[in-house]
Motif scaffolding. Sequence first.
Motif: not given
Length: 220
Positions: A93-98, A136-141, A209-213
């Motif tokens: 995983v490189a990144a996460y998003a909502v 991804a390093s900023q988030i605990d999924p 932890g993510m910007p709102p959509l």
Amino acid sequence: MPTPHIQLPGGRTIVPGKIVCVGRNYVKHVREMKSELPTEPVLFLKPPTALVRDGGTVVIPQASSDVHHEVELVSVIGKECRNMDTEDALEAVAAYAVGVDMTARDLQTRAKNKGLPWAVAKGFDTFAPLGDLVPASQIDPANVSLELRVNDTLRQQSSTSLMIFPLPELIAYCSSVFTLLPGDLIYTGTPDGVGPVTPGDTIVAQASGMPPLHVAVSGV
Ligand code: MG
């Protein structure tokens, strides 16, 4: 149509090759849909043309009169992988998003009743809103709070800690079926509280932890 591309951490711009979605991954959502609890992950695909980014518009197709929101954690694959072990899966995983898995519930129900696939019910243009990516390093999924509001009314509120199949298991399973490639997206399933939207509505989806959509809803 907005260009369906994403920018991976590090700056690489890429058109996702596939959007893998997980169905029935939260017990309360399975119950509200009166579905059966799965014994292995339930997968389906959306085309990349379904993507719409923050500030965009979800278009309700003429074919449906009951389009629902489903807020989900989305994982963005950063490297080619196949047959990943659960233990190593998050390395992919490189990144996460909502994200929001928009669903034409009437068409899906009709398909389910006939034992037919969900490609139409899930695959219209603009049916895959996706927020801005966070490395991804900023988030605990395993511990992401999810919320979705329609016109400022809270509709969905839950946590990814309640997934039936946690993300490492999802990635291991997906990669046993499809080779995952950089830019592929995995929509990891929705918690309970799904419901309809209509033209004129505003959807705000949030994952901690993510910007709102933000997406607007319009008719054709
Ligand atoms: Mg979903």
